[in-house]
Design a protein around this motif. Structure first.
Motif, short mmCIF file in Angstrom:
data_model
loop_
_atom_site.label_atom_id
_atom_site.label_comp_id
_atom_site.label_asym_id
_atom_site.label_seq_id
_atom_site.Cartn_x
_atom_site.Cartn_y
_atom_site.Cartn_z
N PRO A 131 17.53 0.62 -5.84
CA PRO A 131 16.55 -0.02 -6.73
C PRO A 131 15.37 0.91 -7.10
CG PRO A 131 17.20 -1.52 -4.98
CD PRO A 131 17.76 -0.18 -4.62
N ASP A 132 14.94 1.74 -6.16
CA ASP A 132 13.85 2.68 -6.46
C ASP A 132 14.31 3.70 -7.50
OD1 ASP A 132 12.57 1.40 -4.34
OD2 ASP A 132 13.24 2.91 -2.90
N LEU A 133 15.52 4.22 -7.32
CA LEU A 133 16.05 5.22 -8.25
C LEU A 133 16.22 4.63 -9.64
CD1 LEU A 133 18.75 6.85 -5.92
CD2 LEU A 133 16.47 7.73 -6.46
N TYR A 166 6.58 7.47 -3.03
CA TYR A 166 6.28 6.17 -2.45
C TYR A 166 5.38 5.39 -3.41
CZ TYR A 166 2.00 8.66 -1.03
OH TYR A 166 0.85 9.42 -1.03
N GLY A 167 5.26 4.10 -3.15
CA GLY A 167 4.41 3.27 -4.00
C GLY A 167 5.12 2.64 -5.18
N ALA A 195 2.64 10.00 -4.24
CA ALA A 195 2.41 8.62 -4.68
C ALA A 195 2.83 8.50 -6.14
CB ALA A 195 0.94 8.26 -4.52
N LEU A 196 3.51 7.42 -6.46
CA LEU A 196 3.88 7.18 -7.85
C LEU A 196 2.61 6.96 -8.66
CD1 LEU A 196 6.15 6.69 -9.95
CD2 LEU A 196 5.93 4.26 -9.41
N GLN A 220 -0.56 -1.22 -1.84
CA GLN A 220 0.74 -0.87 -1.27
C GLN A 220 0.86 0.64 -1.14
OE1 GLN A 220 4.13 -2.01 -3.70
NE2 GLN A 220 5.39 -0.43 -2.77
N THR A 221 0.44 1.38 -2.16
CA THR A 221 0.51 2.83 -2.13
C THR A 221 -0.31 3.39 -0.97
OG1 THR A 221 0.84 2.95 -4.53
CG2 THR A 221 0.02 4.93 -3.44
N ALA A 222 -1.53 2.89 -0.80
CA ALA A 222 -2.38 3.36 0.29
C ALA A 222 -1.76 3.04 1.65
CB ALA A 222 -3.77 2.73 0.18
N ARG A 223 -1.19 1.87 1.77
CA ARG A 223 -0.57 1.46 3.03
C ARG A 223 0.63 2.36 3.36
NH1 ARG A 223 0.04 -3.32 1.55
NH2 ARG A 223 2.27 -3.29 1.08
N GLN A 224 1.43 2.67 2.35
CA GLN A 224 2.59 3.52 2.60
C GLN A 224 2.19 4.96 2.89
OE1 GLN A 224 5.39 2.74 -0.61
NE2 GLN A 224 5.87 0.72 0.19
N PHE A 225 1.08 5.40 2.34
CA PHE A 225 0.55 6.72 2.70
C PHE A 225 0.18 6.74 4.18
CE2 PHE A 225 -3.13 9.61 3.14
CZ PHE A 225 -2.58 10.79 2.65
#
Length: 383
Positions: A131-133, A166-167, A195-196, A220-225
């Protein structure tokens, strides 16, 4: 030491997030390669003209980026390396990186690459989840991502790095953790993770604006970082630059040259060059690049950095690395006034736990890494 960056402006498919210069048409590939070799001829004196008896400049890194350099055939790569070697010498440990898409790295392609000077592969995996791809419009599958690393190892490539993103709205935290665990299982020496970001005039920006794609969630981006920092540290990776992780001593030599102000020559459309406080960047248009070079003209814009600009650039790039910003270096190169400016500007960030001072070094904390650009801009020189 010095480095060369070579921009190959062709891709088989356009990623939705990409704002680099590229084309999905290969119609101009042969003309481009002809002009790339001609540009190398024209730039042979960039680091010092060997005709004047100064000898060849020794390169410690060459980086083929794009676009998709792995779209080139082995003989086309051989022609590029042959031309560069006419004017520049390769250090015995010269790092020669080729960016590659997983779908290009067949067993036959890797076997041919192993016979070339390329000794490092940067594989654009981005994610191991379909799904990400699909959201990013990547052309390869998760299976091809895993196969590309396995095939590269079997071909004899050990100096490998992969790109992750990510993100993406399709990637929940458990999937991001799974992506990272997959990387750890592959036991890679180097990982780049970005980050995206939604850049202007990209397909993704247009789709989000029209409601055809889900927007990026900054929380979400910050959390995944933060998840990435924790898991990478637990696996013994050095977070040596905001977007880059490596086993100790296996940092990207080419990228370090950018962050430490070393000279580098850029070849190809949109490629940047830097030397002695001056920067050049080529036309970001392949047709105009070809027409210009065929006329014997290097059409590039030029910027001579002022002392204040060089200071600001040092602040920005040094803070992004694990070695941090040296107040002693600032005093020696820009004077005590700017050193004191930095100390004063850093106090509030230190109080808030975003910066820390170790001896004469200012370093970002893990919390501060989330705000690296903002902190750096707070420390820029104001006349």
């Amino acid at each position: 030491m010095a480095g060369i960056y070579i921009h190959i402006p062709f891709c088989r498919q356009a990623c939705h997030y990409c704002n680099f210069h590229f084309s999905v048409s290969l119609r101009q590939k042969e003309a481009f390669l002809e002009c790339l070799l001609q540009e190398a001829d024209m730039q042979k004196g960039f680091f010092g003209d060997p005709v004047q008896g100064k000898g060849k400049t020794v390169l410690d890194s060459i980086y083929l980026g794009g676009g998709t350099p792995s779209i080139l055939e082995a003989e086309q790569l051989a022609g590029i390396f042959d031309r560069i070697s006419r004017y520049f010498a390769f250090d015995d440990s010269c790092e020669i990186t080729l960016e590659a898409n997983p779908d290009d790295l067949s067993r036959d392609k890797l076997s041919a690459l192993k016979q070339s000077p390329v000794n490092r592969l940067s594989i654009g995996i981005q994610s191991f989840h379909a799904p990400d791809l699909a959201y990013m419009n990547r052309i390869h599958s998760p299976a091809q991502a895993l196969e590309s690393v396995a095939f590269a190892r079997k071909a004899g490539f050990e100096n490998l790095t992969v790109d992750l993103i990510y993100g993406t709205p399709t990637m929940r935290d458990p999937q991001w953790r799974e992506n990272l665990r997959t990387v750890f299982e592959l036991d890679l020496p180097h990982v780049s993770a970005y980050a995206l970001t939604v850049e202007n005039r990209t397909a993704l920006e247009v789709m989000i604006r029209k409601g055809q794609a889900v927007a990026v969630d900054e929380e979400q981006t910050a959390r995944q970082f933060e998840i990435m920092l924790e898991l990478m540290a637990g696996q013994g990776y050095d977070h040596y630059e905001i977007s880059n992780f490596a086993r100790p001593g296996q940092y990207s030599r080419h990228n370090l040259s950018y962050w430490t102000g070393q000279p580098y020559l850029g070849l190809g459309p949109s490629a940047h060059s830097y030397k002695n406080g001056q920067r050049w960047w080529n036309l970001s248009n392949t047709s105009r690049y070809i027409a210009s070079v065929r006329q014997g003209i290097l059409s590039a814009e030029t910027e001579v950095l002022t002392a204040a600009q060089r200071f600001d650039e040092y602040v920005m790039t040094s803070l992004r690395t694990m070695w941090g910003l040296s107040l002693r270096h600032v005093e020696e190169n820009w004077g005590v006034q700017r050193m004191e400016w930095l100390q004063a500007g850093a106090r509030e960030h230190i109080r808030r736990g975003l910066l820390m001072k170790q001896g004469s070094q200012l370093l970002l904390t893990d919390k501060g890494k989330l705000f690296a650009d903002r902190i750096a801009s707070d420390l820029f020189w104001i006349d």
